[in-house]
Design an enzyme around this catalytic site. Sequence first.
Site, PDB file in Angstrom:
ATOM      1  N   ASP A 129      -2.384   6.393   9.564  1.00  0.00           N
ATOM      2  CA  ASP A 129      -1.681   7.013   8.442  1.00  0.00           C
ATOM      3  C   ASP A 129      -0.770   8.103   8.988  1.00  0.00           C
ATOM      4  O   ASP A 129      -1.233   8.998   9.714  1.00  0.00           O
ATOM      5  CB  ASP A 129      -2.667   7.608   7.443  1.00  0.00           C
ATOM      6  CG  ASP A 129      -3.461   6.551   6.699  1.00  0.00           C
ATOM      7  OD1 ASP A 129      -3.162   5.354   6.872  1.00  0.00           O
ATOM      8  OD2 ASP A 129      -4.381   6.925   5.950  1.00  0.00           O
TER       9      ASP A 129
ATOM     10  N   ASP B 186      -4.759   0.187  -5.576  1.00  0.00           N
ATOM     11  CA  ASP B 186      -5.469   1.440  -5.376  1.00  0.00           C
ATOM     12  C   ASP B 186      -6.152   1.771  -6.693  1.00  0.00           C
ATOM     13  O   ASP B 186      -5.480   2.076  -7.691  1.00  0.00           O
ATOM     14  CB  ASP B 186      -4.494   2.545  -4.965  1.00  0.00           C
ATOM     15  CG  ASP B 186      -3.735   2.178  -3.698  1.00  0.00           C
ATOM     16  OD1 ASP B 186      -4.356   1.605  -2.787  1.00  0.00           O
ATOM     17  OD2 ASP B 186      -2.525   2.455  -3.625  1.00  0.00           O
TER      18      ASP B 186
END
Length: 239
Positions: free
Chosen positions: A8, A130
């Site tokens: 990330d 998500d």
Amino acid sequence: MIIIPAIDLINGRCVRLLQGRAEHETVYSKDPVVMAKSFEDAGAKRIHIVDLDGAFKGQTRNWEVITKILGKINIPVEFGGGLRDFEDVDRVLGSGITSVIVGTMAVKKPQVLESLLQKFPGERIILGIDASNRKVAIEGWVEKTELDDVDFGLHWKQRGIQRVVYTDIARDGMMTGPNLSALQHFASQTGLRVTASGGVSSMADISQLKTLEASGVDHVIVGKAIYEGKIQLTEIATC
């Protein structure tokens, strides 16, 4: 079960967030290129990269670092974060990225995603779901919707999506174990191939996820557990 290490990116650094919150950031490496190469050398079959700056701001911000990673490794890379338009995805898939993950686009620009699925069939485009209490969140998880995860998955399956990266937001970065019941229910109800994301803390969690392979959960993204030594890099290749 394929274990996919996660990178990330924020400001060119390799970080992890707690439940996707930018204010809860831990920097694990200032050289994501070296990190990606170490994953490949350890036997990883695929790497998951997210441009968190892009996810929050709606425009890819770490492309220079990503390009360097692509130049150093030879395994497939899946990428998400900030992909909002046809041109964004077209450019990324033409640059060496194997698959892209889109989420916000599926909610806010569904016609664009439908056009992309016609141009890039198979698993080149992966739907990112998500989920917060089984409802879809977008815009880097900061915007909630009332869209049910299963209904959303089925809608896009009918339009060509074959794989979903399913992230339980409440578990992400918390190392409290994956949400097995949500993953099993989503996979069995949709018939989609599922990449589990969020909460993995140990090889025991991986073993539990393996029990869901028959339902379609066959990949898992792991980040913090690797960076904090709970899962050794050499274990990645053994699954």
